[in-house]
Scaffold this motif. Structure first.
Motif, PDB file in Angstrom:
ATOM      1  N   HIS A 489       0.828  -1.210   0.000  1.00 38.86           N
ATOM      2  CA  HIS A 489       0.000   0.000   0.000  1.00 38.86           C
ATOM      3  C   HIS A 489       0.863   1.260   0.000  1.00 38.86           C
ATOM      4  O   HIS A 489       0.659   2.177  -0.792  1.00 38.86           O
ATOM      5  CB  HIS A 489      -0.923  -0.035   1.222  1.00 38.86           C
ATOM      6  N   ILE A 490       1.856   1.274   0.884  1.00 38.50           N
ATOM      7  CA  ILE A 490       2.714   2.450   1.002  1.00 38.50           C
ATOM      8  C   ILE A 490       3.519   2.652  -0.292  1.00 38.50           C
ATOM      9  O   ILE A 490       3.624   3.759  -0.811  1.00 38.50           O
ATOM     10  CB  ILE A 490       3.660   2.287   2.223  1.00 38.50           C
ATOM     11  N   ILE A 491       4.031   1.531  -0.818  1.00 39.45           N
ATOM     12  CA  ILE A 491       4.833   1.644  -2.044  1.00 39.45           C
ATOM     13  C   ILE A 491       3.980   2.185  -3.183  1.00 39.45           C
ATOM     14  O   ILE A 491       4.431   3.007  -3.986  1.00 39.45           O
ATOM     15  CB  ILE A 491       5.471   0.284  -2.406  1.00 39.45           C
ATOM     16  N   SER A 492       2.714   1.751  -3.223  1.00 39.52           N
ATOM     17  CA  SER A 492       1.855   2.211  -4.320  1.00 39.52           C
ATOM     18  C   SER A 492       1.667   3.730  -4.269  1.00 39.52           C
ATOM     19  O   SER A 492       1.579   4.385  -5.306  1.00 39.52           O
ATOM     20  CB  SER A 492       0.503   1.500  -4.281  1.00 39.52           C
ATOM     21  N   ILE A 493       1.637   4.289  -3.064  1.00 37.08           N
ATOM     22  CA  ILE A 493       1.495   5.741  -2.956  1.00 37.08           C
ATOM     23  C   ILE A 493       2.731   6.439  -3.530  1.00 37.08           C
ATOM     24  O   ILE A 493       2.628   7.382  -4.310  1.00 37.08           O
ATOM     25  CB  ILE A 493       1.284   6.169  -1.481  1.00 37.08           C
TER      26      ILE A 493
END
Ligand code: C2E
Ligand code: CA
Ligand code: CA
Length: 638
Positions: A489-493
């Motif tokens: 999730h964080i990487i996608s941001i």
């Protein structure tokens, strides 16, 4: 034709009675009054129908004459009572009845009592009405005129009460009672003009039906099977009481561990809790003053109870909670917070009452009774909750940056993103206040995402790189980290913003539950494998430092300011700092020390050989543009 009107009125009023009865709430005074009024109306329709029926035969039949006499008698005796009841009813639904003292009751009832005594004794004196023996002609006496006069008095009272409580009652109730009034008056007027149209009672019945469908329809006010009122009902009732300047108490019972019931019964049925507590709660107040404001929370309105007896009720409950509750053949122990507040001393508005019932007290809260300070805590807390929620949806969070420096050359190398909340009501709020709360109410993930977005945007602007900032540190809450899919999730941001992973670092405080080391370790590796650097925040404040240090692969350790400040206060503090730094250096991690405020501290840290520095000596956390203007002279080519 008149009979048809009366039969219709009878059917309607009986239906009103039946449907009120089905609701099974006739313990409530308001319902009792309603049912008595409708019952009287039903009996009146029977009397009137009997009269209509008997009139054609009155000349020949003595039975018909007697039927008329008896029917009229009951009609008048009962009818007189409806109007004061109606006033009592409107006093109830507007919440004003509590202000009606005994003396007022007495004065209020004298007119109807006098008229009713006249009606009852009419066969003796015929002051009210009179049927001539042979012709059976009907004559009105002054008693009936008196009945009309008191009717006007009570109707005026009804209207006065309704309008002076106009603001205190809900729109629905206003409309319902106004409609009621119009209907009743219209019925009387039509019957006066068209004497053969016997619509007065029919109009009354229809008016009562209207009340049944609005005021008395409590389907949306009742909490399912438990038959206890819900928060909407409490909002209405509290609104009435407060608008009428009534003083009363609110007792709130919050069950903290209702989960045990789910475990004991294997069912999610929250009614079980209500039925378990029911007996205890109705021993304090009648059912209609118990409200369930949340699945685990019950509020009781105590009207006319002294502080001492309210406190006694609290202590009784407290004792009860020390014992077990039987639930599905097993015994469960429930723990509860019990709160007692006085209106208007502690609580002045409906909102504040909900602040009390919905708020969470600090975890270490051990007191049973809450006082004024606790209430202001709860109120503040609820305001903060709202500020956080609105802050996220309306973009009121602002990201400040605090630069970090390289310890050797004291060069600007990075910055930590720190959230601020600008609330229109509360002003600027600091993370100490809103971060723990955001964690508790489950919004910390959204907040961290928000800050990460902002930091990514800042990076994409190219400005940080120009002033020498190689990367931005973003704080992540541990609560979030161990959720599945967190790293992705964080990487996608970051990817969505198109930011190079090397430009973002994550800071995580190591205050993890012992069981979660493995999960945390995986998160850190996940970030590192994707090219991010991970900082351990607040090293030196927890108890599990070493364990987490060894089991997790951090890039940088941030030594907490308390360790630095302690080193200046005592020799022991200095030994602790020195040894920690030495140990960390041997572990081959980089060291950042935060909370640097003086030159001496810088000298000490340089001597110890730490890698990075951060603190007010260099800069407080500042808004983006301030950071840029502070360091723009650095403007190094990217
Ligand atoms: P932290 O991550 O340990 O951040 C450092 C805090 O120490 C900051 O407080 C900073 O203003 C303060 N500080 C830095 N240097 C000095 C100094 O020389 N002297 C003194 N007296 N204080 C200094 P702040 O901004 O109030 O943040 C408090 C905490 O709130 C942070 O502690 C962090 O744990 C949390 N936080 C802030 N923003 C976020 C965020 O976006 N997400 C998460 N999860 N937590 C955040
Ligand atoms: Ca931090
Ligand atoms: Ca820190």
């Amino acid at each position: 034709m008149g009979v048809a009107f009366h039969i219709s009125a009878f059917l309607i009023s009986v239906s009103c009675l039946v449907f009120t009865f089905i609701q099974n709430r006739y313990d409530k005074p308001q319902k009792k009054i309603y049912m008595v009024m409708v019952a009287i109306l039903a009996l009146n329709t029977v009397s009137e129908a009997a009269v209509e029926f008997a009139v054609p035969f009155q000349a020949e039949s003595v039975i018909a004459q007697n039927l008329i006499l008896v029917s009229k008698y009951f009609y008048f005796v009962l009818h007189a009572a409806v109007l004061p009841l109606l006033v009592y009813y409107v006093l109830r639904i507007t919440g004003r009845s509590h202000r009606f003292t005994l003396l007022k009751h007495a004065l209020f009832l004298i007119p109807v009592a006098v008229v009713d005594v006249l009606m009852l004794t009419n066969p003796l004196h015929h002051w009210c009405y009179y049927y001539e023996p042979v012709t059976f002609a009907y004559h009105r006496g002054w008693g009936v005129t008196a009945l009309y006069v008191i009717s006007v008095f009570y109707i005026a009272f009804f209207i006065g009460t309704l309008f002076s409580s106009w603001k205190a009652i809900t729109q629905k109730r206003r409309l319902a009672m106004s409609y009621f009034l119009v209907m009743v008056i219209a019925g009387i007027l039509v019957q006066m003009v068209l004497i053969t149209a016997r619509v007065e009672l029919l109009a009354e019945a229809v008016a009562f039906l209207g009340v049944l469908l609005t005021v008395e329809d409590e389907g949306d006010l009742i909490d399912s099977d438990a038959g206890i009122y819900n928060r909407k009902a409490m909002r209405i009732d509290l609104g009435n009481l407060i608008a009428n300047k009534q003083s009363f108490k609110i007792l709130c019972v919050k069950v903290e561990n209702a989960g045990v019931i789910r475990r004991a019964t294997g069912s999610n049925n929250t009614d079980i809790l209500a039925s378990m507590l029911y007996r205890e709660l109705v021993s304090i107040v009648p059912r209609y003053l118990i409200y369930r404001t949340a699945p685990d929370t019950f509020a009781l309105i105590l009207v006319g109870k002294h502080r001492a007896s309210a406190e006694e009720a609290v202590h009784k409950l407290e004792e009860r909670f020390k014992k077990g509750w039987s639930c599905n053949h097993t015994e469960v122990i429930l723990s509860a917070t019990i709160m007692l507040a006085t209106v208007p001393e502690d609580i002045m508005t409906v909102e504040d009452a909900f602040n009390m019932t919905d708020g969470m007290l600090p975890l270490n809260h051990k007191k049973l009774l809450i006082g004024k300070e606790d209430l202001s805590y709860l109120i503040r807390r609820r305001m903060l909750e709202r500020a956080i929620q609105q802050g996220l949806t309306q973009g009121r969070f602002e990201v400040y940056y605090q630069p970090t420096f390289d310890a050797d050359g004291l060069r600007l190398v990075g910055a930590e993103a720190l959230a601020r909340l600008n609330d229109p009501q509360l002003g600027q709020l600091m993370p100490d206040e809103f971060i723990p709360l955001a964690e508790q109410i489950g919004l910390i993930g959204d907040l961290d995402d928000y800050v990460l977005y902002a930091a990514c945007e800042f990076v994409t602007s190219g400005v940080p790189a120009r002033i020498g900032i190689q990367s931005i540190n973003v704080n992540l809450s541990v609560v979030q980290c161990i959720k599945p899919g967190f790293v992705e999730h964080i990487i996608s941001i970051v990817d969505e913003a198109g930011v190079d992973h090397a430009r973002i670092n994550f800071e995580i405080t190591e205050s993890v539950d012992a069981n979660d080391y493995a999960a945390m370790g995986a998160v850190i590796n996940g970030f590192r494998q994707n090219g991010f650097r991970v900082y351990m925040d607040d090293y030196g404040t927890g108890f599990s430092n070493l364990r987490s240090l060894f089991s997790m692969d951090f890039n940088v350790i941030k030594i907490d300011k308390s360790l630095l400040w302690g080193a200046q206060e005592s020799d022991l503090g200095r030994v602790i700092l020195e040894n920690n730094v030495r140990m960390l250096k041997q572990m081959d991690v980089k060291i950042l020390v935060e909370g640097v405020e003086t030159q001496e501290q810088i000298a000490l840290l340089k001597e110890l050989g730490v890698d990075y520095l951060q603190g007010f000596y260099f800069s407080k956390p500042v808004p983006e543009n301030e950071l840029i203007s502070q360091y723009k002279y650095l403007d190094v080519p990217a």
